[in-house]
Design a protein around this motif. Structure first.
Motif, mmCIF file in Angstrom:
data_model
loop_
_atom_site.group_PDB
_atom_site.id
_atom_site.type_symbol
_atom_site.label_atom_id
_atom_site.label_comp_id
_atom_site.label_asym_id
_atom_site.label_seq_id
_atom_site.Cartn_x
_atom_site.Cartn_y
_atom_site.Cartn_z
ATOM 1 N N ALA A 109 -51.347 -20.902 58.314
ATOM 2 C CA ALA A 109 -52.651 -20.642 57.705
ATOM 3 C C ALA A 109 -52.465 -19.773 56.465
ATOM 4 N N ILE B 138 -54.044 -17.240 53.972
ATOM 5 C CA ILE B 138 -55.151 -16.295 53.928
ATOM 6 C C ILE B 138 -55.560 -16.078 52.478
ATOM 7 N N ARG C 102 -55.134 -14.087 64.425
ATOM 8 C CA ARG C 102 -55.347 -15.499 64.133
ATOM 9 C C ARG C 102 -54.328 -16.356 64.884
ATOM 10 N N ASP D 168 -52.510 -20.405 64.250
ATOM 11 C CA ASP D 168 -52.341 -21.459 63.252
ATOM 12 C C ASP D 168 -52.701 -22.814 63.843
ATOM 13 N N GLY E 5 -59.359 -23.209 60.350
ATOM 14 C CA GLY E 5 -59.065 -21.788 60.455
ATOM 15 C C GLY E 5 -59.416 -21.283 61.838
ATOM 16 N N ILE E 6 -58.547 -20.487 62.448
ATOM 17 C CA ILE E 6 -58.754 -19.981 63.809
ATOM 18 C C ILE E 6 -58.617 -18.462 63.788
ATOM 19 N N GLU E 7 -59.677 -17.783 64.151
ATOM 20 C CA GLU E 7 -59.668 -16.318 64.134
ATOM 21 C C GLU E 7 -60.303 -15.763 65.397
ATOM 22 N N THR F 195 -63.901 -20.588 64.592
ATOM 23 C CA THR F 195 -63.169 -21.573 63.791
ATOM 24 C C THR F 195 -63.949 -21.832 62.515
ATOM 25 N N LEU G 124 -59.145 -24.689 68.536
ATOM 26 C CA LEU G 124 -58.918 -23.305 68.964
ATOM 27 C C LEU G 124 -58.466 -23.243 70.413
ATOM 28 N N GLN H 115 -54.144 -11.034 61.246
ATOM 29 C CA GLN H 115 -55.500 -11.447 60.878
ATOM 30 C C GLN H 115 -55.663 -11.631 59.377
ATOM 31 N N SER H 116 -54.982 -10.829 58.562
ATOM 32 C CA SER H 116 -55.257 -10.821 57.126
ATOM 33 C C SER H 116 -54.024 -10.991 56.254
#
Length: 218
Positions: A2, A4, A43, A45, A52-54, A74, A110, A127-128
């Motif tokens: 992913a 960011i 997160r 992948d 996107g999965i968070e 998502t 997810l 996460q970031s």
């Protein structure tokens, strides 16, 4: 992997969640709109690189006691067919354009990656930060592989959180309201087959930890 993007979101994620959280049966706040801050999370992948999965920890600061909520989300470039009831809202992303945000417990991408995380075959990611593992997330699992081909999630919300039947016949209990534990990492309840735990930013700068999910016999 992913990628960011550090860019603008309109509305922001916490603004979107402020309108959605009070509609959930596990929400603990009063009749007013919650005042949320992003306190942590991680997160996963999507192997296809499309979704996107968070897993966000959003803390409501509006009451006398702060309440931390776990919100799996998502982000998609188009609506997820058949998931209208799980739509949290839409956002305008500064790079990717319009994005549809869903309660990730209803999103098969997810759920598949979450069960792979519990199995130990998918890593938790920061996460970031792009392409960086989050080593603060811990997990355990004592069981056979789930067998995820063709699995469709069918979650149920109640006052205690979200319960998600898995392909192996067990129940994944997602703890939406987090109960922090100071000191050593928390342990799952007796008889649990697996769990996921991590920490987040507390109001005094500490990093309390909590079990986020528990895998239980059906």
């Amino acid at each position: 992997m992913a990628l960011i993007h550090h860019t603008t979101l309109t509305p922001s994620k916490v603004e979107l969640l402020a309108g959605w959280l009070p509609t959930r049966p596990w929400y603990r706040g009063g009749p007013g709109t919650p005042v949320l801050e992003k306190s942590g999370g991680f997160r996963l992948d999507d192997p296809e690189g499309e979704v996107g999965i968070e897993f966000m920890v959003a803390t409501d600061t509006s009451g006398p006691e702060r309440t931390a909520y776990l919100v799996p989300l998502t982000y998609r470039a188009a609506p997820l067919e058949g998931a209208e009831q799980a739509l949290v809202g839409t956002m305008q992303h500064g790079v990717l354009g319009q994005r549809w945000a869903y309660d990730g417990c209803h999103d098969p991408v997810l759920v598949t990656e979450l069960l792979a995380l519990i199995e130990g075959t998918a890593p938790a990611m920061a996460q970031s930060i792009t392409d960086t593992r989050d080593h603060e997330v811990t997990r355990s699992y004592a069981g056979a592989p789930f067998g995820l081909d063709g699995f469709t999630p069918d979650p149920t919300d109640d006052q205690d959180g979200t319960r998600l039947p898995t392909p192996g016949g067990t129940i994944l209990h997602i703890h939406r309201v987090l109960d922090p534990v100071d000191g050593r990492p928390p342990l799952p309840r007796q008889g649990a087959l697996g769990h996921v735990a991590t920490g987040w930013q507390g109001p005094d700068g500490t990093r309390p930890r909590a079990i986020l999910m528990t895998l239980l016999d059906a």
